[in-house]
Design a protein around this motif. Sequence first.
Motif, PDB file in Angstrom:
ATOM      1  N   GLY A   8       5.319   1.781  -2.037  1.00 41.41           N
ATOM      2  CA  GLY A   8       4.032   1.234  -2.437  1.00 41.41           C
ATOM      3  C   GLY A   8       3.471   1.757  -3.745  1.00 41.41           C
ATOM      4  O   GLY A   8       2.348   1.413  -4.122  1.00 41.41           O
ATOM      5  N   PHE A   9       4.239   2.603  -4.443  1.00 39.79           N
ATOM      6  CA  PHE A   9       3.795   3.114  -5.731  1.00 39.79           C
ATOM      7  C   PHE A   9       5.014   3.529  -6.547  1.00 39.79           C
ATOM      8  O   PHE A   9       6.128   3.609  -6.028  1.00 39.79           O
ATOM      9  CB  PHE A   9       2.818   4.284  -5.558  1.00 39.79           C
ATOM     10  CG  PHE A   9       3.380   5.491  -4.863  1.00 39.79           C
ATOM     11  CD1 PHE A   9       3.548   5.514  -3.481  1.00 39.79           C
ATOM     12  CD2 PHE A   9       3.728   6.634  -5.576  1.00 39.79           C
ATOM     13  CE1 PHE A   9       4.054   6.630  -2.829  1.00 39.79           C
ATOM     14  CE2 PHE A   9       4.231   7.753  -4.930  1.00 39.79           C
ATOM     15  CZ  PHE A   9       4.397   7.749  -3.566  1.00 39.79           C
ATOM     16  N   THR A  10       4.785   3.782  -7.831  1.00 43.50           N
ATOM     17  CA  THR A  10       5.882   4.169  -8.724  1.00 43.50           C
ATOM     18  C   THR A  10       6.188   5.641  -8.508  1.00 43.50           C
ATOM     19  O   THR A  10       5.661   6.527  -9.180  1.00 43.50           O
ATOM     20  CB  THR A  10       5.497   3.894 -10.190  1.00 43.50           C
ATOM     21  OG1 THR A  10       5.044   2.540 -10.315  1.00 43.50           O
ATOM     22  CG2 THR A  10       6.711   4.107 -11.097  1.00 43.50           C
ATOM     23  N   PHE A  11       7.054   5.877  -7.572  1.00 41.61           N
ATOM     24  CA  PHE A  11       7.305   7.227  -7.048  1.00 41.61           C
ATOM     25  C   PHE A  11       7.611   8.244  -8.146  1.00 41.61           C
ATOM     26  O   PHE A  11       7.102   9.362  -8.128  1.00 41.61           O
ATOM     27  CB  PHE A  11       8.474   7.147  -6.065  1.00 41.61           C
ATOM     28  CG  PHE A  11       8.853   8.453  -5.440  1.00 41.61           C
ATOM     29  CD1 PHE A  11      10.027   9.096  -5.813  1.00 41.61           C
ATOM     30  CD2 PHE A  11       8.061   9.037  -4.458  1.00 41.61           C
ATOM     31  CE1 PHE A  11      10.403  10.289  -5.228  1.00 41.61           C
ATOM     32  CE2 PHE A  11       8.419  10.236  -3.871  1.00 41.61           C
ATOM     33  CZ  PHE A  11       9.595  10.861  -4.246  1.00 41.61           C
ATOM     34  N   SER A  12       8.421   7.859  -9.106  1.00 36.16           N
ATOM     35  CA  SER A  12       8.911   8.823 -10.097  1.00 36.16           C
ATOM     36  C   SER A  12       7.820   9.351 -11.020  1.00 36.16           C
ATOM     37  O   SER A  12       8.052  10.311 -11.766  1.00 36.16           O
ATOM     38  CB  SER A  12      10.025   8.199 -10.933  1.00 36.16           C
ATOM     39  OG  SER A  12       9.524   7.084 -11.645  1.00 36.16           O
ATOM     40  N   GLN A  37       0.845  -1.180   0.000  1.00 31.85           N
ATOM     41  CA  GLN A  37       0.000   0.000   0.000  1.00 31.85           C
ATOM     42  C   GLN A  37       0.889   1.242   0.000  1.00 31.85           C
ATOM     43  O   GLN A  37       2.062   1.191   0.348  1.00 31.85           O
ATOM     44  CB  GLN A  37      -0.905  -0.004   1.236  1.00 31.85           C
ATOM     45  CG  GLN A  37      -0.209   0.241   2.551  1.00 31.85           C
ATOM     46  CD  GLN A  37       0.452  -0.999   3.109  1.00 31.85           C
ATOM     47  OE1 GLN A  37       0.677  -1.979   2.401  1.00 31.85           O
ATOM     48  NE2 GLN A  37       0.784  -0.957   4.385  1.00 31.85           N
ATOM     49  N   VAL A  38       0.287   2.362  -0.386  1.00 33.83           N
ATOM     50  CA  VAL A  38       1.009   3.629  -0.423  1.00 33.83           C
ATOM     51  C   VAL A  38       1.364   4.052   0.999  1.00 33.83           C
ATOM     52  O   VAL A  38       0.516   4.061   1.885  1.00 33.83           O
ATOM     53  CB  VAL A  38       0.164   4.713  -1.096  1.00 33.83           C
ATOM     54  CG1 VAL A  38       0.876   6.059  -1.037  1.00 33.83           C
ATOM     55  CG2 VAL A  38      -0.148   4.332  -2.539  1.00 33.83           C
ATOM     56  N   GLN A  39       2.630   4.371   1.204  1.00 32.76           N
ATOM     57  CA  GLN A  39       3.073   4.811   2.516  1.00 32.76           C
ATOM     58  C   GLN A  39       4.044   5.971   2.367  1.00 32.76           C
ATOM     59  O   GLN A  39       4.916   5.950   1.498  1.00 32.76           O
ATOM     60  CB  GLN A  39       3.742   3.670   3.282  1.00 32.76           C
ATOM     61  CG  GLN A  39       4.028   3.989   4.731  1.00 32.76           C
ATOM     62  CD  GLN A  39       4.487   2.769   5.522  1.00 32.76           C
ATOM     63  OE1 GLN A  39       4.752   1.712   4.969  1.00 32.76           O
ATOM     64  NE2 GLN A  39       4.577   2.919   6.838  1.00 32.76           N
ATOM     65  N   LEU A  40       3.858   6.968   3.217  1.00 33.03           N
ATOM     66  CA  LEU A  40       4.726   8.146   3.238  1.00 33.03           C
ATOM     67  C   LEU A  40       5.197   8.351   4.666  1.00 33.03           C
ATOM     68  O   LEU A  40       4.375   8.391   5.591  1.00 33.03           O
ATOM     69  CB  LEU A  40       3.968   9.382   2.762  1.00 33.03           C
ATOM     70  CG  LEU A  40       3.340   9.300   1.368  1.00 33.03           C
ATOM     71  CD1 LEU A  40       2.448  10.513   1.110  1.00 33.03           C
ATOM     72  CD2 LEU A  40       4.418   9.203   0.306  1.00 33.03           C
ATOM     73  N   VAL A  41       6.522   8.499   4.838  1.00 34.16           N
ATOM     74  CA  VAL A  41       7.089   8.651   6.171  1.00 34.16           C
ATOM     75  C   VAL A  41       7.989   9.877   6.193  1.00 34.16           C
ATOM     76  O   VAL A  41       9.041   9.894   5.550  1.00 34.16           O
ATOM     77  CB  VAL A  41       7.877   7.401   6.591  1.00 34.16           C
ATOM     78  CG1 VAL A  41       8.449   7.591   7.991  1.00 34.16           C
ATOM     79  CG2 VAL A  41       6.986   6.163   6.556  1.00 34.16           C
ATOM     80  N   GLU A  42       7.574  10.894   6.967  1.00 36.03           N
ATOM     81  CA  GLU A  42       8.346  12.128   7.083  1.00 36.03           C
ATOM     82  C   GLU A  42       9.348  12.036   8.227  1.00 36.03           C
ATOM     83  O   GLU A  42       9.123  11.320   9.202  1.00 36.03           O
ATOM     84  CB  GLU A  42       7.434  13.335   7.336  1.00 36.03           C
ATOM     85  CG  GLU A  42       6.393  13.578   6.278  1.00 36.03           C
ATOM     86  CD  GLU A  42       5.041  13.022   6.647  1.00 36.03           C
ATOM     87  OE1 GLU A  42       4.012  13.540   6.177  1.00 36.03           O
ATOM     88  OE2 GLU A  42       5.005  12.040   7.430  1.00 36.03           O
ATOM     89  N   SER A  43      10.416  12.814   8.097  1.00 36.08           N
ATOM     90  CA  SER A  43      11.400  12.939   9.170  1.00 36.08           C
ATOM     91  C   SER A  43      12.117  14.276   9.012  1.00 36.08           C
ATOM     92  O   SER A  43      11.982  14.942   7.976  1.00 36.08           O
ATOM     93  CB  SER A  43      12.408  11.786   9.127  1.00 36.08           C
ATOM     94  OG  SER A  43      13.111  11.784   7.902  1.00 36.08           O
ATOM     95  N   GLY A  44      12.861  14.651  10.046  1.00 39.49           N
ATOM     96  CA  GLY A  44      13.693  15.843   9.960  1.00 39.49           C
ATOM     97  C   GLY A  44      13.187  17.061  10.697  1.00 39.49           C
ATOM     98  O   GLY A  44      13.872  18.090  10.727  1.00 39.49           O
ATOM     99  N   GLY A  45      12.012  16.972  11.279  1.00 35.99           N
ATOM    100  CA  GLY A  45      11.500  18.107  12.027  1.00 35.99           C
ATOM    101  C   GLY A  45      12.272  18.316  13.326  1.00 35.99           C
ATOM    102  O   GLY A  45      13.128  17.516  13.697  1.00 35.99           O
ATOM    103  N   GLY A  46      11.950  19.426  13.999  1.00 32.96           N
ATOM    104  CA  GLY A  46      12.613  19.709  15.269  1.00 32.96           C
ATOM    105  C   GLY A  46      12.425  21.143  15.687  1.00 32.96           C
ATOM    106  O   GLY A  46      11.612  21.881  15.115  1.00 32.96           O
ATOM    107  N   LEU A  47      13.202  21.535  16.678  1.00 34.50           N
ATOM    108  CA  LEU A  47      13.178  22.897  17.197  1.00 34.50           C
ATOM    109  C   LEU A  47      14.364  23.661  16.621  1.00 34.50           C
ATOM    110  O   LEU A  47      15.504  23.177  16.680  1.00 34.50           O
ATOM    111  CB  LEU A  47      13.263  22.869  18.718  1.00 34.50           C
ATOM    112  CG  LEU A  47      13.411  24.206  19.436  1.00 34.50           C
ATOM    113  CD1 LEU A  47      12.178  25.081  19.210  1.00 34.50           C
ATOM    114  CD2 LEU A  47      13.650  23.982  20.934  1.00 34.50           C
ATOM    115  N   VAL A  48      14.091  24.838  16.091  1.00 33.20           N
ATOM    116  CA  VAL A  48      15.145  25.647  15.492  1.00 33.20           C
ATOM    117  C   VAL A  48      14.884  27.112  15.832  1.00 33.20           C
ATOM    118  O   VAL A  48      13.729  27.530  15.991  1.00 33.20           O
ATOM    119  CB  VAL A  48      15.205  25.426  13.963  1.00 33.20           C
ATOM    120  CG1 VAL A  48      13.919  25.856  13.290  1.00 33.20           C
ATOM    121  CG2 VAL A  48      16.399  26.091  13.342  1.00 33.20           C
TER     122      VAL A  48
END
Length: 117
Positions: free
Chosen positions: A26-30, A1-12
């Motif tokens: 889960g899909f043809t990203f390009s 299945q289609v899955q999206l996972v974010e990262s990199g956030g924080g306090l700045v």
Amino acid sequence: QVQLVESGGGLVQPGGSLRLSCEASGFTFSTYTMRWYRQAPGKEREMVAGITGTGGVTNYADSVTGRFTISRDNNKNTVYLQMNSLKPEDTAVYYCSTLTRGGLRVWGQGTQVTVSS
């Protein structure tokens, strides 16, 4: 299945930088346009930036133009959001998203960005 996972956030601190990543599966990203959205407390979710499948066309919300850059690496199935000159009003949960061929908008779980001194 289609899955999206974010990262990199924080306090700045104001004026600082962060780079968000969103890894897709889960899909043809390009072949899919990808977008970053954000939602601040008490506000509606808004589109921040978008990029076409090949990366040849990008677009940005007026509020981030000149400060944020969206890019993608189709070999890694990953889309990025480089955020520079951050302001307190950029504080929000940031989501990556794509629209399936069936018209369903798919979201990641979000990553919190807080800009504060």
